[in-house]
Design an enzyme around this catalytic site. Structure first.
Site, PDB file in Angstrom:
ATOM      1  N   GLY A  76      -0.581  16.245   1.178  1.00  0.00           N
ATOM      2  CA  GLY A  76      -1.781  15.810   0.677  1.00  0.00           C
ATOM      3  C   GLY A  76      -2.966  16.995   0.711  1.00  0.00           C
ATOM      4  O   GLY A  76      -2.749  18.196   0.462  1.00  0.00           O
ATOM      5  N   LYS A  85     -17.160   7.158   6.800  1.00  0.00           N
ATOM      6  CA  LYS A  85     -17.374   8.215   6.055  1.00  0.00           C
ATOM      7  C   LYS A  85     -18.959   8.383   5.715  1.00  0.00           C
ATOM      8  O   LYS A  85     -19.531   9.502   5.945  1.00  0.00           O
ATOM      9  CB  LYS A  85     -16.647   8.264   4.816  1.00  0.00           C
ATOM     10  CG  LYS A  85     -15.118   8.552   5.025  1.00  0.00           C
ATOM     11  CD  LYS A  85     -14.794   9.817   5.585  1.00  0.00           C
ATOM     12  CE  LYS A  85     -13.334   9.885   5.809  1.00  0.00           C
ATOM     13  NZ  LYS A  85     -12.882  11.326   6.348  1.00  0.00           N
ATOM     14  N   ASP A  95      -1.569  17.956  12.981  1.00  0.00           N
ATOM     15  CA  ASP A  95      -1.160  16.509  12.299  1.00  0.00           C
ATOM     16  C   ASP A  95      -0.370  15.618  13.527  1.00  0.00           C
ATOM     17  O   ASP A  95       0.015  16.231  14.368  1.00  0.00           O
ATOM     18  CB  ASP A  95      -0.485  16.550  11.084  1.00  0.00           C
ATOM     19  CG  ASP A  95      -0.765  15.405  10.223  1.00  0.00           C
ATOM     20  OD1 ASP A  95      -0.470  14.231  10.360  1.00  0.00           O
ATOM     21  OD2 ASP A  95      -1.239  15.662   8.981  1.00  0.00           O
ATOM     22  N   THR A 151      -3.368  12.414  -5.179  1.00  0.00           N
ATOM     23  CA  THR A 151      -2.713  12.670  -4.237  1.00  0.00           C
ATOM     24  C   THR A 151      -1.404  11.472  -4.124  1.00  0.00           C
ATOM     25  O   THR A 151      -1.791  10.276  -4.352  1.00  0.00           O
ATOM     26  CB  THR A 151      -3.642  12.821  -2.872  1.00  0.00           C
ATOM     27  OG1 THR A 151      -3.908  11.630  -2.644  1.00  0.00           O
ATOM     28  CG2 THR A 151      -4.466  13.927  -3.260  1.00  0.00           C
ATOM     29  N   TYR A 179     -13.733   2.010   5.564  1.00  0.00           N
ATOM     30  CA  TYR A 179     -13.614   3.301   5.368  1.00  0.00           C
ATOM     31  C   TYR A 179     -14.645   4.092   4.745  1.00  0.00           C
ATOM     32  O   TYR A 179     -15.126   5.065   5.432  1.00  0.00           O
ATOM     33  CB  TYR A 179     -12.373   3.607   4.211  1.00  0.00           C
ATOM     34  CG  TYR A 179     -12.252   4.793   3.808  1.00  0.00           C
ATOM     35  CD1 TYR A 179     -11.703   5.824   4.547  1.00  0.00           C
ATOM     36  CD2 TYR A 179     -12.988   5.270   2.416  1.00  0.00           C
ATOM     37  CE1 TYR A 179     -11.382   7.290   4.099  1.00  0.00           C
ATOM     38  CE2 TYR A 179     -12.550   6.658   2.112  1.00  0.00           C
ATOM     39  CZ  TYR A 179     -12.042   7.508   2.870  1.00  0.00           C
ATOM     40  OH  TYR A 179     -11.679   8.805   2.499  1.00  0.00           O
ATOM     41  N   ASP A 230      -2.962  13.902  17.945  1.00  0.00           N
ATOM     42  CA  ASP A 230      -3.651  12.581  17.479  1.00  0.00           C
ATOM     43  C   ASP A 230      -5.292  12.696  17.633  1.00  0.00           C
ATOM     44  O   ASP A 230      -5.724  12.689  18.916  1.00  0.00           O
ATOM     45  CB  ASP A 230      -3.078  11.421  18.447  1.00  0.00           C
ATOM     46  CG  ASP A 230      -3.426  10.196  18.252  1.00  0.00           C
ATOM     47  OD1 ASP A 230      -4.257   9.831  17.363  1.00  0.00           O
ATOM     48  OD2 ASP A 230      -2.998   9.175  18.908  1.00  0.00           O
TER      49      ASP A 230
END
Length: 253
Positions: A18, A159, A38, A190, A155, A64
């Site tokens: 992505g 953010k 990642d 994406t 979410y 992680d």
């Protein structure tokens, strides 16, 4: 390769696919050496191969971002291998599923996990890498979201918190001439976003934008290139929307 980042080192978290992969290819195309992190090791290997096809180089690490010990160990490895770090892109994050559907009934453990990955992890990694960022007078780019401006989900709340962290980080890291900025993407085409939005909903969402095309990961990566380059070197302490002029910035899946 155009070469704006030849001789520079760029670290991208969430680099397995992505937007993270788009960053890797964009900076690799400009000659940077990439450090990609990642939890998806297969995806990391694919990103590394694609970067190397451009003639650039990449190192990959499984990390992680919810695990402080993992973050610290990763940073120690990076500092041992690199005296300077020119760009840190805090791209990794949780964005799909329950985190994007609301914020009641989640419980403390889930909230702590979401904040660990999306908000606290970027700070801990930047703090651990500060010596190398300071040596390079580098830049930190945090990945925010349009959802942070009217947060109606867990979410969006994580953010929105990251936006505040970005401003605080710009103040604190600025003592070492390290810039810190954020990018707040809109709904981009994406794989992760397409998995979370019904096919018949895309046109409706696009109609909310004043730019009548769907955004891409490359749009965000190009903004990242500019912000990290000499051309963007007087921009600091800002979170910049890149959402096509969307009228509904709080939207999330």
């Amino acid at each position: 390769m155009a070469g704006r980042f030849v001789g520079k080192t760029v670290l991208v978290t969430g680099g397995a696919a992505g937007l993270g992969r788009a960053y890797a290819l964009a900076f690799g195309g400009e000659g940077a050496h990439l450090i990609l992190a990642d939890i998806n090791e297969a995806g990391l290997a694919e990103s590394k191969a694609l970067v190397e096809q451009l003639g650039a180089t990449a190192a990959v690490h499984r990390v992680d971002m919810s695990d402080e010990a993992d973050i610290q160990a990763f940073a120690t490895n990076v500092l041992a291998a690199h005296e300077r770090l020119d760009v840190l892109i805090n791209n990794a994050g949780l964005h799909a599923g329950e985190i994007a559907r609301g914020f009641f009934g989640l419980g403390q453990a889930k909230w702590q996990h979401y904040f660990a990955v999306n908000t606290i992890g970027p700070l801990l990694l930047a703090e651990a890498l500060r010596p190398a960022l300071a040596k390079a007078k580098g830049v930190i780019i945090n990945k925010s979201s349009m959802a942070s401006y009217n947060p109606a989900t867990a979410y969006g709340i994580t953010k929105a918190s990251l936006n505040i962290f970005t401003h605080a980080m710009a103040m604190q890291f600025g003592q070492d001439e390290i810039r810190c900025v954020g990018i707040a993407p809109g709904l981009m085409a994406t794989e992760a976003a397409q998995d979370g939005v019904a096919a018949d909903n895309w046109e409706r969402l696009k109609s909310m934008q004043s730019v009548k095309r769907q955004g891409t990961a490359e749009d965000i990566a190009n903004l990242g290139l500019f912000l990290a380059s000499d051309e963007g070197s007087f921009i600091n302490n800002q979170v910049i929307l890149c959402d096509g002029g969307n009228q509904m910035r709080g939207f999330r899946f």
